[in-house]
Write a protein that holds these residues in place. Structure first.
Motif, PDB file in Angstrom:
ATOM      1  N   THR A 287      26.026  35.492 -16.476  1.00 26.86           N
ATOM      2  CA  THR A 287      25.480  36.492 -14.710  1.00 26.86           C
ATOM      3  C   THR A 287      24.804  35.197 -13.365  1.00 26.86           C
ATOM      4  O   THR A 287      24.988  33.936 -13.657  1.00 26.86           O
ATOM      5  CB  THR A 287      23.682  37.055 -15.044  1.00 26.86           C
ATOM      6  OG1 THR A 287      22.920  36.123 -15.739  1.00 26.86           O
ATOM      7  CG2 THR A 287      24.191  37.906 -16.366  1.00 26.86           C
ATOM      8  N   GLY A 288      24.880  36.041 -12.367  1.00 23.86           N
ATOM      9  CA  GLY A 288      24.449  34.746 -11.202  1.00 23.86           C
ATOM     10  C   GLY A 288      26.241  34.935 -10.479  1.00 23.86           C
ATOM     11  O   GLY A 288      27.062  34.514 -11.093  1.00 23.86           O
ATOM     12  N   GLY A 289      25.650  33.921  -9.386  1.00 20.56           N
ATOM     13  CA  GLY A 289      26.703  33.444  -8.983  1.00 20.56           C
ATOM     14  C   GLY A 289      26.494  33.394  -7.455  1.00 20.56           C
ATOM     15  O   GLY A 289      25.754  33.586  -7.111  1.00 20.56           O
ATOM     16  N   VAL A 290      27.297  33.661  -6.267  1.00 17.64           N
ATOM     17  CA  VAL A 290      27.900  32.783  -5.096  1.00 17.64           C
ATOM     18  C   VAL A 290      26.626  34.970  -4.715  1.00 17.64           C
ATOM     19  O   VAL A 290      27.413  35.632  -4.792  1.00 17.64           O
ATOM     20  CB  VAL A 290      29.023  33.587  -4.288  1.00 17.64           C
ATOM     21  CG1 VAL A 290      28.597  33.413  -2.975  1.00 17.64           C
ATOM     22  CG2 VAL A 290      30.154  31.906  -4.795  1.00 17.64           C
ATOM     23  N   ASP A 291      25.543  34.179  -3.905  1.00 15.09           N
ATOM     24  CA  ASP A 291      24.758  35.355  -3.782  1.00 15.09           C
ATOM     25  C   ASP A 291      25.850  36.941  -2.789  1.00 15.09           C
ATOM     26  O   ASP A 291      26.307  35.836  -1.393  1.00 15.09           O
ATOM     27  CB  ASP A 291      23.732  34.935  -2.709  1.00 15.09           C
ATOM     28  CG  ASP A 291      22.581  35.527  -2.791  1.00 15.09           C
ATOM     29  OD1 ASP A 291      22.822  37.015  -2.420  1.00 15.09           O
ATOM     30  OD2 ASP A 291      21.691  35.610  -2.958  1.00 15.09           O
ATOM     31  N   THR A 292      25.211  37.960  -3.220  1.00 20.89           N
ATOM     32  CA  THR A 292      26.369  39.059  -2.583  1.00 20.89           C
ATOM     33  C   THR A 292      26.415  38.681  -1.365  1.00 20.89           C
ATOM     34  O   THR A 292      26.522  39.739  -0.606  1.00 20.89           O
ATOM     35  CB  THR A 292      25.853  40.331  -3.179  1.00 20.89           C
ATOM     36  OG1 THR A 292      25.150  40.211  -3.308  1.00 20.89           O
ATOM     37  CG2 THR A 292      26.851  39.896  -4.457  1.00 20.89           C
ATOM     38  N   ASN A 293      24.505  38.231  -0.768  1.00 22.57           N
ATOM     39  CA  ASN A 293      23.793  38.579  -0.009  1.00 22.57           C
ATOM     40  C   ASN A 293      24.890  37.619   1.445  1.00 22.57           C
ATOM     41  O   ASN A 293      24.990  37.950   2.618  1.00 22.57           O
ATOM     42  CB  ASN A 293      22.585  38.551   0.752  1.00 22.57           C
ATOM     43  CG  ASN A 293      21.663  39.263   0.285  1.00 22.57           C
ATOM     44  OD1 ASN A 293      22.005  40.308   0.205  1.00 22.57           O
ATOM     45  ND2 ASN A 293      20.880  39.040  -0.600  1.00 22.57           N
ATOM     46  N   GLU A 294      25.478  36.580   1.030  1.00 27.06           N
ATOM     47  CA  GLU A 294      26.405  35.866   1.751  1.00 27.06           C
ATOM     48  C   GLU A 294      27.793  35.941   1.955  1.00 27.06           C
ATOM     49  O   GLU A 294      28.806  35.938   2.481  1.00 27.06           O
ATOM     50  CB  GLU A 294      26.507  34.833   1.209  1.00 27.06           C
ATOM     51  CG  GLU A 294      25.781  34.268   0.661  1.00 27.06           C
ATOM     52  CD  GLU A 294      25.119  32.895   1.692  1.00 27.06           C
ATOM     53  OE1 GLU A 294      24.893  33.172   3.266  1.00 27.06           O
ATOM     54  OE2 GLU A 294      23.768  33.129   1.173  1.00 27.06           O
ATOM     55  N   LEU A 295      28.870  37.905   1.459  1.00 27.67           N
ATOM     56  CA  LEU A 295      29.467  37.646   1.442  1.00 27.67           C
ATOM     57  C   LEU A 295      29.620  39.655   1.510  1.00 27.67           C
ATOM     58  O   LEU A 295      28.733  40.608   2.273  1.00 27.67           O
ATOM     59  CB  LEU A 295      30.261  38.148   0.267  1.00 27.67           C
ATOM     60  CG  LEU A 295      30.403  36.761  -0.650  1.00 27.67           C
ATOM     61  CD1 LEU A 295      30.866  37.100  -1.915  1.00 27.67           C
ATOM     62  CD2 LEU A 295      31.162  36.170  -0.357  1.00 27.67           C
TER      63      LEU A 295
END
Ligand SMILES: Cc1cc2nc3c(=O)[nH]c(=O)nc-3n(C[C@H](O)[C@H](O)[C@H](O)COP(=O)(O)OP(=O)(O)OC[C@H]3O[C@@H](n4cnc5c(N)ncnc54)[C@H](O)[C@@H]3O)c2cc1C
Length: 404
Positions: A351-359
């Protein structure tokens, strides 16, 4: 010593990671007449596809929607999953010779039962579409330049740096480090000032230690169809007892929602009411021992183990109201407090990873760094067990390809 000069490449994009997302991205870009270079650190592409689903590759799920994905933004995957649907996955593989068969709960596998067939589709298509793949090529850094990026890599022991207008990071997640898993995606995102959400092993067995462990150990190998739940979610599938704790599909599913210190609950007879069943049975056969009755519902070994918690030697007619209540809690609300998980060595995803707010959810391009894309498992989108994770990998690879 030779200087490591930056080599101008003719590729429209460099894709880092030759897994499910990277390979789909390369092929889809090829269909659009774009040329890509896939850089893969292993000596072959698609290592996780090859071991997936026990070597048979559960490559999608017929019922996949954004609701089977865990993310800080539960709507983020909607756009990608709408741009590349489950039907698209099914048709794509059928077009290239892979018929699917549903095993259970919408889980689609190749009729051949061979994950290798799935990887072959991509390697053959990459060849046909002149998409280049370099294996044994570990990317060490991505830097932004005035007109794109440089990608530094080590290949066959030699360092080199390539320039490219666009970069796709499809380098996967942390599970199974011995298969080449790296934190490259998250590390690179952080380097570019992007946020990364906390990562944890998911779809992973749970461990039991301390005084309860011998109880699980003696049941090792027993599999029971259950409902497993916590205060947020519930799954009905098999659980498997092991000498160190619990595994099996229902446990893997709940593990993605489990936090250290929390308990999970197991209903050993989902959809039934053990008290009503016992009351009905004792009308016919009040002298039957509880142990004999439980042995008819479960295996003898399992019934024996349950006897540690209930008056198994009593006959059904003599069970008191309180005893019946205790039996009900044991069977329908069996409480388990896991000590931990088996970690990234045994997890199927994270779970987790590159924050979707960044994409951008529509293109999967970084909002801060134009030309830099993230797809697949390195993004904070984690699917349930059952083909959902590949559906996300294919969909995100497709979406990125449209925007290169
Ligand atoms: C045992 C197991 C069984 C699974 N079974 C299923 C299943 O049946 N169905 C399902 O939907 N999902 C399954 N999954 C999950 C699925 O494999 C992943 O969700 C999926 O592979 C993610 O795709 P990806 O392209 O993001 O990453 P990956 O497929 O992991 O590909 C990433 C690639 O990037 C490469 N890489 C990493 N760092 C670098 C670097 N610095 N330079 C160059 N290359 C790099 C890696 O070597 C890897 O090949 C399973 C996972 C495991 C571990």
């Amino acid at each position: 010593m030779t200087a490591n000069l930056t080599k101008q490449t003719q590729f429209d994009a460099i894709i880092i990671g030759g897994g499910a997302c990277g390979l789909m991205c390369a092929v889809q870009a090829g269909f659009l007449g774009k040329r890509t270079l896939v850089l893969e650190k292993n000596d072959k592409v698609g290592a996780k596809i090859l071991i997936s689903g026990g070597g048979r590759c559960n490559y999608t799920n017929l019922y996949a929607t954004h609701k089977q994905f865990i993310s800080q933004n539960e709507h983020f995957s909607r756009s990608s999953l709408a741009q590349w649907t489950v039907d698209d996955t099914v048709t794509f593989f059928e077009t290239y010779g892979i018929e699917g068969k549903e095993k259970t709960l919408g889980q689609l596998f190749p009729v051949s039962d061979k994950a290798k067939d799935v990887v072959n589709v991509f390697t053959l298509l990459c060849d046909d579409l002149a998409q280049e793949i370099w294996c044994d090529a570990e990317v060490t850094a991505v830097e932004q330049t005035a007109d794109g990026f440089t990608v530094s890599l080590e290949r066959h022991g030699k360092q080199q740096t390539l320039s490219t207008p666009k970069v796709v990071i499809a380098s996967g997640g942390l599970p199974i480090p011995k298969m080449g898993a790296t934190d490259f995606g998250m590390r690179t995102a952080r380097k570019f000032g992007m946020l990364v959400t906390e990562t944890t092993p998911a779809l992973v067995p749970l461990t039991i230690t301390g005084k309860d462990q011998p109880w699980y150990e003696k049941l090792s190998g027993n599999s029971v169809f259950c409902r497993v739940w916590n205060d947020r979610v519930s799954f009905e599938e098999n659980i498997l007892f092991t000498h160190w704790g619990l595994s099996g599909p229902a446990i893997l599913q709940i593990s993605s929602y489990w936090k250290p210190g929390e308990s999970i609950y197991i209903d050993l007879l989902p959809g039934k009411d053990i008290v009503e069943m016992i009351l009905a049975e004792r009308e016919q056969n009040g002298k039957k021992m509880l142990l004999a009755y439980l042995s008819g519902l479960f295996t003898r070994k399992f019934a024996d183990a349950l006897s540690d918690y209930v008056p198994a030697e009593k006959n059904l007619a003599s069970l008191t109201k309180t005893e019946l209540e205790d039996i009900s809690i044991l069977i329908h609300e069996f409480k388990v407090k896991p000590a931990g998980t088996k970690g990234y060595d045994k997890a199927e995803v994270m779970t987790g990873g590159v924050d979707t707010n960044e994409l951008s959810s529509k293109t999967l391009e970084s909002k801060k760094i134009p030309g830099l894309f993230f797809g697949g498992e390195c993004v904070d989108v984690t699917g349930w067990l059952g083909g959902y994770n590949f559906q996300w990998a294919w969909a995100s690879g497709f979406v990125i390809a449209q925007n290169l």
